[in-house]
Design a protein around this motif. Structure first.
Motif, PDB file in Angstrom:
ATOM      1  N   ALA A 158       0.814  -1.221   0.000  1.00 28.58           N
ATOM      2  CA  ALA A 158       0.000   0.000   0.000  1.00 28.58           C
ATOM      3  C   ALA A 158       0.844   1.267   0.000  1.00 28.58           C
ATOM      4  N   HIS A 159       2.154   1.139   0.309  1.00 33.38           N
ATOM      5  CA  HIS A 159       2.989   2.329   0.455  1.00 33.38           C
ATOM      6  C   HIS A 159       4.254   2.281  -0.397  1.00 33.38           C
ATOM      7  N   GLY A 160       4.260   1.480  -1.437  1.00 32.62           N
ATOM      8  CA  GLY A 160       5.364   1.491  -2.387  1.00 32.62           C
ATOM      9  C   GLY A 160       6.662   0.902  -1.878  1.00 32.62           C
ATOM     10  N   ILE A 161       6.598   0.038  -0.867  1.00 36.16           N
ATOM     11  CA  ILE A 161       7.797  -0.609  -0.343  1.00 36.16           C
ATOM     12  C   ILE A 161       8.029  -1.915  -1.114  1.00 36.16           C
ATOM     13  N   THR A 162       9.211  -2.063  -1.688  1.00 38.34           N
ATOM     14  CA  THR A 162       9.522  -3.266  -2.467  1.00 38.34           C
ATOM     15  C   THR A 162      10.434  -4.220  -1.718  1.00 38.34           C
ATOM     16  N   ARG A 163      11.125  -3.724  -0.671  1.00 36.47           N
ATOM     17  CA  ARG A 163      12.041  -4.581   0.091  1.00 36.47           C
ATOM     18  C   ARG A 163      12.049  -4.157   1.551  1.00 36.47           C
ATOM     19  N   TYR A 164      12.144  -5.146   2.426  1.00 40.26           N
ATOM     20  CA  TYR A 164      12.459  -4.913   3.828  1.00 40.26           C
ATOM     21  C   TYR A 164      13.864  -5.441   4.094  1.00 40.26           C
ATOM     22  N   THR A 165      14.617  -4.753   4.934  1.00 36.60           N
ATOM     23  CA  THR A 165      15.899  -5.264   5.403  1.00 36.60           C
ATOM     24  C   THR A 165      15.787  -5.546   6.895  1.00 36.60           C
ATOM     25  N   MET A 166      16.662  -6.404   7.387  1.00 33.58           N
ATOM     26  CA  MET A 166      16.662  -6.693   8.812  1.00 33.58           C
ATOM     27  C   MET A 166      17.955  -7.367   9.211  1.00 33.58           C
ATOM     28  N   VAL A 167      18.281  -7.273  10.501  1.00 36.10           N
ATOM     29  CA  VAL A 167      19.421  -7.972  11.089  1.00 36.10           C
ATOM     30  C   VAL A 167      18.872  -9.042  12.013  1.00 36.10           C
ATOM     31  N   THR A 168      19.404 -10.252  11.921  1.00 38.15           N
ATOM     32  CA  THR A 168      18.929 -11.340  12.758  1.00 38.15           C
ATOM     33  C   THR A 168      20.092 -12.108  13.353  1.00 38.15           C
ATOM     34  N   HIS A 169      19.889 -12.645  14.543  1.00 41.69           N
ATOM     35  CA  HIS A 169      20.856 -13.572  15.109  1.00 41.69           C
ATOM     36  C   HIS A 169      20.726 -14.911  14.396  1.00 41.69           C
ATOM     37  N   MET A 170      21.846 -15.558  14.127  1.00 38.88           N
ATOM     38  CA  MET A 170      21.855 -16.774  13.337  1.00 38.88           C
ATOM     39  C   MET A 170      20.997 -17.904  13.922  1.00 38.88           C
ATOM     40  N   PRO A 171      20.922 -18.083  15.253  1.00 41.54           N
ATOM     41  CA  PRO A 171      20.074 -19.169  15.759  1.00 41.54           C
ATOM     42  C   PRO A 171      18.607 -19.047  15.360  1.00 41.54           C
ATOM     43  N   TRP A 172      18.143 -17.824  15.035  1.00 45.59           N
ATOM     44  CA  TRP A 172      16.743 -17.624  14.659  1.00 45.59           C
ATOM     45  C   TRP A 172      16.528 -17.639  13.153  1.00 45.59           C
ATOM     46  N   LEU A 173      17.611 -17.784  12.383  1.00 42.40           N
ATOM     47  CA  LEU A 173      17.473 -17.728  10.932  1.00 42.40           C
ATOM     48  C   LEU A 173      16.563 -18.822  10.373  1.00 42.40           C
ATOM     49  N   PRO A 174      16.686 -20.088  10.796  1.00 46.08           N
ATOM     50  CA  PRO A 174      15.770 -21.105  10.265  1.00 46.08           C
ATOM     51  C   PRO A 174      14.300 -20.791  10.537  1.00 46.08           C
ATOM     52  N   SER A 175      14.005 -20.289  11.726  1.00 50.54           N
ATOM     53  CA  SER A 175      12.629 -19.926  12.058  1.00 50.54           C
ATOM     54  C   SER A 175      12.153 -18.783  11.178  1.00 50.54           C
ATOM     55  N   LEU A 176      13.051 -17.835  10.911  1.00 49.02           N
ATOM     56  CA  LEU A 176      12.710 -16.690  10.069  1.00 49.02           C
ATOM     57  C   LEU A 176      12.423 -17.126   8.644  1.00 49.02           C
ATOM     58  N   LEU A 177      13.290 -17.960   8.079  1.00 47.56           N
ATOM     59  CA  LEU A 177      13.124 -18.378   6.692  1.00 47.56           C
ATOM     60  C   LEU A 177      11.908 -19.277   6.517  1.00 47.56           C
ATOM     61  N   SER A 178      11.586 -20.072   7.534  1.00 49.58           N
ATOM     62  CA  SER A 178      10.469 -21.012   7.404  1.00 49.58           C
ATOM     63  C   SER A 178       9.116 -20.316   7.440  1.00 49.58           C
ATOM     64  N   ILE A 179       9.093 -19.013   7.727  1.00 53.94           N
ATOM     65  CA  ILE A 179       7.825 -18.293   7.755  1.00 53.94           C
ATOM     66  C   ILE A 179       7.255 -18.162   6.349  1.00 53.94           C
ATOM     67  N   GLY A 180       8.108 -18.320   5.314  1.00 57.28           N
ATOM     68  CA  GLY A 180       7.615 -18.296   3.946  1.00 57.28           C
ATOM     69  C   GLY A 180       7.981 -17.067   3.152  1.00 57.28           C
ATOM     70  N   TRP A 181       8.802 -16.190   3.711  1.00 56.95           N
ATOM     71  CA  TRP A 181       9.224 -14.992   3.002  1.00 56.95           C
ATOM     72  C   TRP A 181      10.208 -15.313   1.891  1.00 56.95           C
ATOM     73  N   ASP A 182      10.245 -14.461   0.868  1.00 56.49           N
ATOM     74  CA  ASP A 182      11.255 -14.523  -0.180  1.00 56.49           C
ATOM     75  C   ASP A 182      12.432 -13.676   0.283  1.00 56.49           C
ATOM     76  N   ALA A 183      13.354 -14.320   1.030  1.00 57.65           N
ATOM     77  CA  ALA A 183      14.454 -13.590   1.666  1.00 57.65           C
ATOM     78  C   ALA A 183      15.789 -14.040   1.103  1.00 57.65           C
ATOM     79  N   GLU A 184      16.770 -13.134   1.118  1.00 59.67           N
ATOM     80  CA  GLU A 184      18.119 -13.460   0.672  1.00 59.67           C
ATOM     81  C   GLU A 184      19.129 -12.707   1.528  1.00 59.67           C
ATOM     82  N   PRO A 185      20.316 -13.303   1.744  1.00 54.59           N
ATOM     83  CA  PRO A 185      21.328 -12.650   2.585  1.00 54.59           C
ATOM     84  C   PRO A 185      21.937 -11.444   1.885  1.00 54.59           C
TER      85      PRO A 185
END
Length: 237
Positions: A158-185
């Motif tokens: 709704a507001h013209g955002i094409t990308r989100y960025t974020m910093v994550t601790h590595m132990p939470w990366l599998p949980s983050l990726l499994s949410i279904g987002w199209d994410a890349e390092p």
């Protein structure tokens, strides 16, 4: 980061489809500008941030009163997406969004995590302070994170955002990726063990929103209300 999430993946959690609900009501989404500890929903959000990030995870952050967590990025015009229970005022989960064109954590504190430079532009916003309420069990927390994910994509489209960025601790990366987002390092992780961190970007498109909404049985509008927090309290638009 995912707040109450720990090491591992969300795939082994049997979350209920649809919106979180209990006998007191259904979880709803709200877009809020500004956060004030004197305001009910803001206070609940900032208290949960303090409990999760400082008390449980031991992050070296600031609590001006020993009850709420606030930092320099929590300004009068800062944007938050919040999942809450309207009937009780209960905070269930939230995320803070910062524009990449202004002060933000990736650009100010973690630029070394981006091998090709920190993504910046009016269409790039940063996800920070993503937490779920400490009183939720794992299945409930995942259910709320799914609602937050839908809210993030709704807001972005709704507001013209094409990308989100974020910093994550590595132990939470599998949980983050499994949410279904199209994410890349955005670069290689830095640090060791549970202290290692990495930067990601999440691509936003309508197809992903539709896919996640159908998979999680979360059709329709998640962000039904916008609130501006002022000196005299909350004004809803």
């Amino acid at each position: 980061m995912f707040g109450t999430a720990t090491m591992g993946t969300s795939r082994d959690i049997n979350a209920v489809a649809g919106r979180w609900a209990d006998a007191d009501g259904v979880a709803e989404g709200v877009r809020q500008y500004g956060a004030d500890p004197r305001h009910g929903l803001s206070s609940a959000m900032l208290r949960d941030r303090k409990t999760v990030l400082m008390d449980r995870l031991g992050w070296d952050l600031t609590s001006p009163d020993g009850l709420h967590e606030l930092d320099a990025y929590d300004q009068a015009d800062t944007l938050y997406l919040i999942i809450h229970q309207r009937q009780t005022g209960r905070h269930l989960g939230s995320v803070r969004l910062l524009p990449s064109t202004g002060p933000h954590l990736l650009g100010d504190v973690f630029p070394h995590l981006c091998e090709g430079g920190v993504p910046q532009g009016p269409d790039v916003w940063e996800i920070t302070r993503l937490v779920t309420a400490p009183g939720l069990n794992r299945a409930e927390a995942l259910q709320v994170r799914r609602q937050l994910s839908i809210a993030l994509f709704e807001h972005a489209l709704a507001h013209g955002i094409t990308r989100y960025t974020m910093v994550t601790h590595m132990p939470w990366l599998p949980s983050l990726l499994s949410i279904g987002w199209d994410a890349e390092p955005l670069g290689m992780p830095h640090g060791e063990g549970e202290a290692a961190v990495a930067a990601l970007q999440v691509m936003v498109n309508a197809e992903t929103l539709e896919r996640l909404g159908q998979a999680w049985e979360l059709p329709g509008q998640m962000l039904a209300e916008t609130i501006h927090i002022g000196r005299e309290g909350a004004l809803a638009n």
